[in-house]
Design an enzyme around this catalytic site. Structure first.
Site, PDB file in Angstrom:
ATOM      1  N   GLU A   1       0.876  -1.161   0.000  1.00  0.00           N
ATOM      2  CA  GLU A   1       0.000   0.000   0.000  1.00  0.00           C
ATOM      3  C   GLU A   1       0.919   1.218   0.000  1.00  0.00           C
ATOM      4  OE1 GLU A   1      -2.205   0.887   3.557  1.00  0.00           O
ATOM      5  OE2 GLU A   1      -3.609   2.175   2.479  1.00  0.00           O
TER       6      GLU A   1
ATOM      7  N   ARG B   1       6.193 -12.205   9.561  1.00  0.00           N
ATOM      8  CA  ARG B   1       6.905 -11.009   9.147  1.00  0.00           C
ATOM      9  C   ARG B   1       8.215 -10.906   9.906  1.00  0.00           C
ATOM     10  NH1 ARG B   1       2.511  -6.948  10.430  1.00  0.00           N
ATOM     11  NH2 ARG B   1       3.673  -5.823   8.844  1.00  0.00           N
TER      12      ARG B   1
ATOM     13  N   LYS C   1       4.858   0.750  10.102  1.00  0.00           N
ATOM     14  CA  LYS C   1       4.835   1.938   9.262  1.00  0.00           C
ATOM     15  C   LYS C   1       4.365   3.148  10.043  1.00  0.00           C
ATOM     16  CE  LYS C   1       3.873   0.259   4.577  1.00  0.00           C
ATOM     17  NZ  LYS C   1       2.839   0.323   3.524  1.00  0.00           N
TER      18      LYS C   1
END
Length: 568
Positions: free
Chosen positions: A36, A270, A280
RNA sequence: UGGGGCGUAGUGUAAUUGGCAACACGCCUGACUCUGAAUCAGGUAAGUGAAGGUUCGAUCCCUUCCGCCCCAACCA
């Protein structure tokens, strides 16, 4: 890439092998990396891109780069551009298959209408609070714990197809305000998986989209959109992180209802790194609040930060290969990353002599004004790198910490009366120490042995230490940024009671050294040039560097066993 | 609480899918060395979350338990 080098296979490749055996995707493999564009890519993303790209390579498949731009509120073109740059820099080739989810909005819209017509989706007028309440998640019970209840149907759940079609069309035309209506999938309000309790497919959001402009008043939700994006592109294996495991039933449900190409979603853990935050949101906060100097600050775990710091793409690739791929939550030690960086740089970085904290040395028996030009090896690990010239003069600089007036045991460097080698130059012996009023050593006097030119004594005598040095007159002044870890704790996300993760920031993560002296051979080098300052570490020229103001960043130190001895 | 996952040296991954646990990083020795780097040689370190069970034999199969992570946004 040959697959013979991989003796062991990770669980994802195992799954693919099974698919190939059963013929589920006709032996095809097509992967994608779907960021994104709401922030810069970090090392955790590198793991994801490289995994997906590696899969495509290993199985002779294809890899797509796709922007998952379904929420215009957070997304920006700046991020799109940085992501493209970073992915390319990592050495990933999408062969022109660069896509945007927003380009699929029309098709998604048609599919939504199909679901409405099939009685599998409806327009709901509930507020977000009502949706939450009806979904069955009571906030807390008496003991303060969250309790899951069965869930109740929305009163709008049984609208007619005609009414749903009409309302959905009007949502799209912008007749209703943001948040007043949604399109929901009609699944099962009693489903044990909350994601299946009539999830929202579209929300009204009259926000300008970075690519679509004001074309849309409604935007698709991730769960609805993602599987469709994968399906449209013919993805076979859709790899995502663990937190989407709960969403897989929904991913499957939408695709099954539509009866379209159905990729396999596979979840993996992850990356977490010690001394690093990877969210983020938090990275954005560091940037916005000025804790670092932008997304590409060399202390950031972003791809752009690491690039600016001097980490080679090859090292990042090697790192991602070494950490493997699994479903276990884990925290990789940053030392492994640093080890990968050193390994690459040791092979490739030319050696240079640079003095960070200069201490003046006068060679009293060396003629004033004379310049002796010596040969220095550019890279002992790579003979083809050749040699260069370094000027030797009467006045030199050595590293302040390479001299001690009263040296402890095992100190092999310079001290009064002691002889050491100046690398590629001469043996020198310290004869005098000059101090200022405060007793600080400001200069030392040495004599040199002309017979040792080049660094070897014809009489075969040895010295314990070899120091790097630079001519006082024939060297360049530079500014050097010494970077340390951005955070002081292994897991910065865990804050002490009453403190925030920001309190874990390392106050000494950046030290700016001025008045450093570098050998003249770097004069014509440009930003990005990376070298090893002998005995100290790897350094690169920062993008802010100019001819009048030379700026280096320390990429990573060399391993330092003397430091370890000292600490004992 | 409901649902979904995960537990192998300090850390991250392996283990021919039932044959007495390997590799890398780290750490510690030593050798070599014109970088206290690199390189080389050696070493330390888990008995596989726990307890049972099946088996000649279990990291691998079964049962129970324990621990940790994720979800319960009109974010992705």
């Amino acid at each position: 890439m040959s697959d013979s080098e991989n003796k062991t296979i990770d669980f994802i490749r195992e799954i693919i092998n099974e698919h190939n055996k059963s013929g589920r995707f006709d032996g095809k493999v097509q992967t994608r990396f779907p960021p994104e564009p709401n922030g810069y890519l970090h090392i955790g993303h590198a793991k994801a891109v490289l995994l997906n790209y590696g899969l495509a390579e290993d199985y002779n498949g294809k890899f797509n780069l796709r922007f998952d731009d379904t929420n215009p509120e957070k997304e920006e073109t700046e991020y799109v551009e940085s992501i493209i740059e970073d992915v390319a820099w990592l050495g990933v080739n999408w062969e022109g298959r660069l896509f945007y989810a927003s380009d699929y909005f029309d098709r998604m819209h048609e599919w939504a209408i199909k679901l409405i017509k099939d009685g599998k989706a409806y327009v709901c007028d509930q507020t977000d609070e009502e949706i939450r309440e009806y979904r069955g998640t009571a906030k807390t019970d008496e003991s303060g714990k969250r309790v899951t209840l069965p869930g109740k149907d929305s009163p709008y759940r049984n609208r007619t197809v005609e009414e749903n079609l009409d309302l959905f069309e009007r949502m799209g035309k912008g007749e209703f305000d943001d948040g007043t209506r949604t399109l929901r999938a009609k699944i099962d309000m009693a489903h044990p998986n909350l994601n299946m309790r009539d999830p929202v497919m579209y929300r009204i959001q009259k926000t300008e989209h970075h690519r679509q402009g004001n074309k849309w008043c409604i935007y698709p939700m991730y769960d609805w959109a993602h599987g469709l994006e994968d399906s449209i592109e013919g993805i076979t294996h859709s790899c995502c992180s663990l937190e989407f495991e709960n969403h897989r039933p929904l991913y499957d449900w939408f695709l099954d209802q539509l009866g379209i190409h159905h990729p396999q979603q596979i979840e993996f853990a992850r990356l977490n790194l010690t001394y690093t935050v990877m969210s983020k949101r938090r990275l954005l906060e560091l940037v916005k609040n000025g804790h670092v100097n932008g997304w590409d600050d060399p202390r950031m775990p972003t791809i752009s930060g690491m690039r600016r710091r001097g980490y080679p793409a090859e090292a990042l690739r090697d790192f991602c290969k070494r950490i493997g791929i699994a479903k276990t939550d884990s925290m990789v030690e940053i030392e492994l990353l640093e080890s990968c960086v050193r390994q690459v740089l040791n092979q490739k970085a030319p050696r240079v002599m640079g003095v960070l904290n200069p201490l003046k040395v006068v060679i009293t028996n060396f003629p004033e004004g004379e310049v002796d030009v010596l040969d220095a090896v550019n890279n002992p690990e790579d003979e083809s790198a050749g040699t260069r010239k370094v000027p030797f003069t009467r006045e030199l600089y050595i590293e302040r910490e390479d001299f001690m007036e009263e040296p402890p045991k095992k100190f092999f460097r310079l001290a009064p009366g002691r002889e050491v080698r100046l690398r590629y130059a001469y043996f020198v012996t310290c004869t005098d120490v000059v101090k200022d009023d405060k007793g600080e050593v400001v200069e030392i006097h040495c004599t040199y042995d002309p017979e040792t030119r080049g660094g070897d004594a014809p009489d075969g005598r040895k010295v314990k230490g070899t120091l790097h040095w630079v001519s006082a007159t024939e060297s360049l002044e530079a500014e050097v940024n010494l970077y340390e870890r951005l955070f002081a704790n292994e897991n910065p996300n865990k804050a002490e009671e009453g403190k925030s993760w920001l309190d874990n920031l390392n106050p000494d993560s950046l030290a700016v050294l001025k008045g450093c002296r570098i050998e003249p051979s770097v004069a014509d080098k440009e930003a990005g040039f990376i070298c090893q300052f002998e005995r100290q570490g790897y350094f690169n020229i920062d993008k802010a560097s100019t001819k009048d103001r030379l700026i280096f960043n320390r990429t990573v130190t060399l391993k330092d066993s003397w430091k370890k001895i000292q600490e004992k």
